[in-house]
Design a protein around this motif. Structure first.
Motif, mmCIF file in Angstrom:
data_model
loop_
_atom_site.group_PDB
_atom_site.id
_atom_site.type_symbol
_atom_site.label_atom_id
_atom_site.label_comp_id
_atom_site.label_asym_id
_atom_site.label_seq_id
_atom_site.Cartn_x
_atom_site.Cartn_y
_atom_site.Cartn_z
ATOM 1 N N VAL A 32 -29.339 1.783 -23.580
ATOM 2 C CA VAL A 32 -29.990 0.641 -22.931
ATOM 3 C C VAL A 32 -31.138 1.086 -22.022
ATOM 4 N N HIS A 34 -34.081 2.635 -22.540
ATOM 5 C CA HIS A 34 -34.706 2.988 -23.813
ATOM 6 C C HIS A 34 -35.522 4.274 -23.770
ATOM 7 N N ASP A 35 -36.121 4.573 -22.604
ATOM 8 C CA ASP A 35 -36.938 5.793 -22.581
ATOM 9 C C ASP A 35 -36.037 7.025 -22.677
ATOM 10 N N TYR A 38 -35.071 7.372 -26.483
ATOM 11 C CA TYR A 38 -36.060 7.924 -27.422
ATOM 12 C C TYR A 38 -36.519 9.329 -27.029
ATOM 13 N N LEU A 39 -36.753 9.516 -25.735
ATOM 14 C CA LEU A 39 -37.231 10.840 -25.316
ATOM 15 C C LEU A 39 -36.136 11.886 -25.462
ATOM 16 N N ASP A 42 -36.500 12.971 -28.924
ATOM 17 C CA ASP A 42 -37.724 13.758 -29.138
ATOM 18 C C ASP A 42 -37.576 15.161 -28.559
ATOM 19 N N LEU A 43 -36.990 15.235 -27.376
ATOM 20 C CA LEU A 43 -36.918 16.536 -26.700
ATOM 21 C C LEU A 43 -35.811 17.409 -27.283
ATOM 22 N N THR A 151 -37.617 9.088 -10.899
ATOM 23 C CA THR A 151 -37.976 7.696 -11.143
ATOM 24 C C THR A 151 -36.769 6.786 -10.979
ATOM 25 N N ASN A 152 -35.611 7.251 -11.404
ATOM 26 C CA ASN A 152 -34.444 6.378 -11.449
ATOM 27 C C ASN A 152 -33.600 6.401 -10.181
ATOM 28 N N SER B 416 -42.062 7.348 -5.936
ATOM 29 C CA SER B 416 -42.179 7.688 -7.358
ATOM 30 C C SER B 416 -43.252 6.779 -7.919
ATOM 31 N N TYR B 427 -34.045 -3.437 -14.995
ATOM 32 C CA TYR B 427 -33.399 -3.674 -13.696
ATOM 33 C C TYR B 427 -32.941 -5.136 -13.555
ATOM 34 N N TRP B 756 -41.501 2.367 -25.611
ATOM 35 C CA TRP B 756 -42.824 2.367 -24.998
ATOM 36 C C TRP B 756 -43.381 3.765 -24.930
#
Lengths: 160, 814
Positions: A32, A34-35, A38-39, A42-43, A151-152, B416, B427, B756
């Motif tokens: 959920v 999503h980044d 997918y990342l 990829d990584l 970021t999170n 950030s 969120y 994205w």
């Protein structure tokens, strides 16, 4: 001498394989987000490629390492089973997973340093090229885990 | 002088001109039927708002009502011309569907109320949440269609007052990648090029940029060059047979999702043939060696396989670029909304950098915008960035912004990078954002994977405020709906894709109780009693000109410097390009002249990111890499797309737009001429694929992905094989479903994937794996336009798109 280098290659092969597994596992666990999903995939591909290349180069040192992802899949299954039944706040779990990826990638990065130093001392140009090719990608994995955690973290920690 | 059907002839009459000559004036005028210019009471200066071109126009008013528009002959952007959407779109202002009263949800239904009730609900909920859960429970999602003054005020309220990091605009869907690519290559947002580069270029390369439909007047300029002496040669990269492709010397139609492979092959050829301006690169850029290394193995045969494009075409394209004398490059959604968006757009910058073609007439880059005021969303910080292209990772710049706002630096979230929209939706989904204030945009149609978005926005625990001019699909899900004024009903400024600032005057009063967005934001700030660090009101202005003066102070000394502009300077003549300050009192046509960039570590807007992982480059790293503030040549490896075709979903689906509509049709769908030109959704497929299935023009198809399904009539078009196209404009407000599908899906975004670009955070609308089946045989052709990229293949019997007498426009050639 050869034996020690073989051991280092074997160790890095295992560590890269574990890192790939960790990336895929975190990726699937946070679908959920999503980044991350997918990342993570990829990584993980970079680590899989490193595993393949290490297995190839390992032959020069008499090693017979898995070049494909069969070992990887076994690792994922094993790790997946370890986790069954645990419950976490999903946000905290994400931070924990990113921390683990960062820790493992840092280990892999140091292993590449060791190999690069060794390759220079041995004048093993193939091994040096290999580490010069792969190590930058490890550093990018490391930075990604760090950045993603940054970021999170705030939203996860301050949310009641 | 004569009249012309501008639905049938979207680009109007040709006025050919040669290299370096002035583009002739052609004034386009459209008035309500039966009126002539003599009937008009007054004209009010403005510019166009249904695309990013920023064409100067005057609004005609009679008896307190907007009755038409006329292009401004003196304007540098359009020399009098207007596009079909502008010529007819003004009618949407007068639509009977306009929201004229605030609405609040009572017992599950939206009912009319007064401003006092609606605004106190909005302010009360904000204050409750701030007390209970803090600023990170509050989010703002705005648009690329308000005015500069409104964005800047919103950014101040959200960042400086409330202190949330959750601010974004729908520019995230549209041109976040333009900003990201410019930041990567030049350290700062800001378009290097100027529209006048069209007058001088000998090669114009358009990457995923169907300018003929997205910026019709800019395409008219190119068509006029093509019709004149020494026409430029055109390179077009687009999977569809667009009007640009038709005019191109070389047309590459790559498989969706493979742009980086294509670009790397073009760069490979440029390096291998040594079409590199080494003196320029050595003096003004860093990173060439990494690029040369990265593209060394990316030869045209490698790319031909990945992109499904003939190797010889790739060679021919590279030759055009490599042998150009004055190269203008433009980029839009075909790159921005596709896999590896920023990485691909950055490679376009690299072509111009390698060729040393920047900052000179004809030598430019336009990382285009899609919306009329997207540039302002980005400049003013309504996309979450800090205003004035300030760098959130640079403490000195944060301190400087805190000085302008008279707040403590810690009040401005900068721990950030700002929360991008898709993360904000996450969120909202996980319940950590409980208040979302949406202005001037329609996420219930424009975001990917609509089933999910409707669920997210319909949650009980979310307090959703929607400020709009119509009861959009999103507004129908809101707790409070605030009726806004639009263009022509309020005063403000906005800036187009080549940095041209226009003033837009209020011509008429808004309908009913509708209010300018600025007034609504100011009311909100007053109710929250937002204060600066000395206890004085945080927002110090009460009208548009006051906000503009505030912005001038904020932008002074930054790349987007407005300090030399005033409302009175913008009145009367042409729009003016920023930076405009004491040094450049008349504005600046081209930036990055003589290889001077805004990328010095202390000054730049961004230190850049890893193009694959999106991880920000650390300040120390950036200082080491680019101590002298040069351009950054940034390489990227090609990665396979995340959702490749499979046995179950064998096609690649791409979504996009048509010339006659804007966004989710809230305005253009209410304009008779535009709606008639493109009345319903269609699906495009190549002749080759439709022959394999035995399907024909007009057959009703169902296209599905892992997310959902949409039904649409088939247009057999010039699109590449194995690829499907759906226009994204068609939602549900004019269907029985209202906010979503009653039975059949119609919105393209039912199908798109939640994924994205890691760098720009722009969602990917252009590469989803899909399958398609036939539901019924045609009872007539699909109703897609025949004048544009959706043109039917030769031999099909489809009536031509015509507007007839209702679409007559007066053209005056000078």
């Amino acid at each position: 001498m050869k034996n020690k280098v073989g051991l280092a290659i074997e160790e890095l092969h295992r560590a890269e394989s574990d890192l790939a597994a960790e990336l895929l596992r975190a990726s699937d666990r946070h679908k959920v987000g999503h980044d991350i999903f997918y990342l993570g995939h990829d990584l993980a591909r970079w680590s899989e490629q490193h595993v393949h290349k290490l297995a190839e180069h390992g032959r020069n040192y008499g090693l017979d390492l898995d070049a494909d992802d069969s070992g990887l899949m076994a690792t994922i299954r094993r790790r997946g089973a370890e986790l069954a039944g645990r419950r976490h706040d999903p946000g905290l779990l994400l931070l924990k997973d990113l921390r683990e990826i960062h820790r493992q990638a840092a280990g892999v990065s140091l292993d590449w340093e060791i190999l690069a130093q060794t390759a220079q001392a041995l004048k093993d140009e193939g091994l040096l090229r290999l580490s010069q090719e792969c190590h930058p990608q490890t550093l990018r994995q490391l930075r990604w885990a760090n950045a993603s955690l940054k970021t999170n973290a705030a939203q996860i920690m301050v949310t009641p | 002088m004569g009249t012309i059907d501008r639905i049938a002839e979207p680009w109007g009459t040709r006025t050919p001109y040669g290299t370096g000559e002035p583009w002739p004036v052609r004034v386009d005028t459209r008035l309500d039927d039966g009126l002539t210019e003599a009937d008009v009471d007054a004209w009010f200066q403005s510019a166009t708002i249904l695309h990013s071109n920023g064409d100067g126009l005057d609004i005609a008013v009679k008896d307190g009502r907007i009755v038409g528009v006329r292009g401004r002959a003196t304007d540098r952007v359009n020399h009098g011309r207007l596009g079909p959407k502008d010529l007819f779109g003004y009618q949407a202002n007068n639509s009977a569907d306009r929201l004229t009263s605030p609405l609040v949800r009572r017992d599950g239904r939206l009912v009319e109320t007064g401003w006092e009730t609606a605004m106190s609900m909005v302010a009360d909920r904000t204050e409750e949440l701030l007390k209970e859960r803090g600023p990170s429970s509050i989010g703002f999602y705005t648009t690329g269609q308000l005015f500069l003054e409104e964005y800047y005020t919103l950014a101040l309220i959200a960042h400086g007052g409330i202190g949330t990091n959750h601010v974004d605009g729908n520019t995230r869907l549209c041109t976040a990648t333009a900003a990201a690519a410019l930041k990567e290559s030049f350290g700062s947002d800001g378009q290097p090029g100027s529209y006048t580069d069209v007058d001088h270029a000998d090669v114009i390369a358009l990457y995923g940029h169907n300018v003929a439909e997205t910026q019709t007047v800019l395409w008219s300029r190119i068509l006029d060059r093509l019709a004149g002496p020494n026409p430029p040669r055109i390179l077009c990269v687009d999977p569809r047979r667009t009007p640009v492709a038709e005019a191109a010397t070389v047309h590459l139609a790559p498989r969706p999702g493979t742009n980086v492979a294509l670009m790397n092959a073009l760069l490979h050829e440029i390096v291998a043939n040594d079409w590199v301006d080494h003196a320029y690169v050595d003096q003004h850029a860093v990173g060439f060696d990494e690029l040369a290394k990265q593209v060394a193995s990316c030869d045209v045969d490698w790319a031909a396989e990945i992109c499904d494009v003939p190797a010889d075409d790739l060679r021919a394209a590279a030759r055009l670029l490599g042998q150009a004398e004055r190269l203008l490059s433009t980029v839009l959604q075909g790159f921005y909304q596709s896999h590896q968006a920023t990485a691909a757009a950055v490679q376009v910058n690299n072509v111009n950098l390698l060729r040393g073609m920047l900052g000179k007439p004809g030598c430019g880059i336009l990382q285009m915008n899609g919306q009329p005021t997207a540039q302002n969303t980005r400049e003013c910080g309504a996309d979450g960035d800090l205003p004035g292209f300030r760098n959130w990772a640079n403490d000195e710049q944060v301190k400087d912004l805190a000085r302008v706002w008279n707040v403590e630096p810690a009040q401005i979230p900068h721990y950030s990078e700002p929360t991008h929209l898709m993360q904000m939706m996450r969120y909202v989904e996980d319940g950590s954002i409980r208040f979302l204030y949406v202005s001037g945009t329609n996420p219930a149609v424009s975001l990917p994977e609509l089933g999910r978005i409707r669920d997210v926005l319909s949650q009980e625990r979310l307090f959703l405020v929607v400020q709009d001019i119509f009861l959009s699909e999103t507004a129908q899900l809101a707790d409070v709906v605030l009726p806004a004024a639009t263009w022509g009903e309020k005063t403000g400024t906005f800036t187009n894709a080549d940095r041209t600032v226009h003033l837009s005057e209020k011509a008429v009063d808004p309908p009913g109780q509708a209010r300018p967005d600025l007034d609504i934001f100011l009311d909100y700030a007053r109710r929250l009693d937002l204060r600066d660090k000395d206890g004085e009101p945080l927002v110090t202005w009460s009208d548009p000109e006051g906000a503009f003066e505030g912005w001038k102070a904020c932008s002074a000394g930054r790349p987007c410097d407005y300090s030399g502009l005033t409302y009175s300077k913008l009145r009367g003549g042409s729009g003016i390009q920023w930076p405009c300050n004491d040094e450049h009192p008349d504005g600046t046509e081209r930036i990055y002249v003589d290889g001077e960039f805004w990328s010095a570590p202390s000054y730049c807007e961004s230190y850049g990111k890893d193009l694959v992982t999106g991880a920000p480059v650390e300040p120390v790293e950036y200082k080491a890499m680019n101590p002298d503030g040069k351009a950054v040549i940034k390489a990227a490896e090609y990665l396979p797309p995340h959702e490749p075709p499979s046995a179950e979903f064998p096609y690649l689906l791409t979504t996009g737009r048509t010339l006659y509509h804007f966004h989710t049709r809230t305005k253009t769908g209410r304009v008779p001429q535009l709606q008639a030109a493109a009345p319903d959704v269609w699906i495009e497929m190549s002749a080759e694929d439709s022959a394999v299935h035995g399907w024909d023009e007009g057959d009703l198809l169902r296209v599905s992905t892992a997310r959902g399904g949409v039904e649409a009539r088939l247009r057999v078009s010039g699109i590449r094989r194995s690829t499907l196209f759906l226009p994204f404009h068609y939602g549900y407000w004019d269907t029985p479903g209202g906010s979503g599908p009653a039975e059949r899906g119609r919105a393209a975004n039912e199908l798109t994937i939640t994924d994205w670009d890691p760098c720009s955070k722009q969602p990917l609308f252009k590469s989803a794996a899909a399958r398609v089946e036939r539901i019924s045989v045609a009872d007539g052709p699909s109703r897609a336009p025949t004048t544009t990229a959706s043109r039917p293949v030769a031999g099909a019997s489809v009536p031509e798109t015509r507007g007839g007498a209702a679409a007559a426009v007066l053209e005056r050639l000078e």
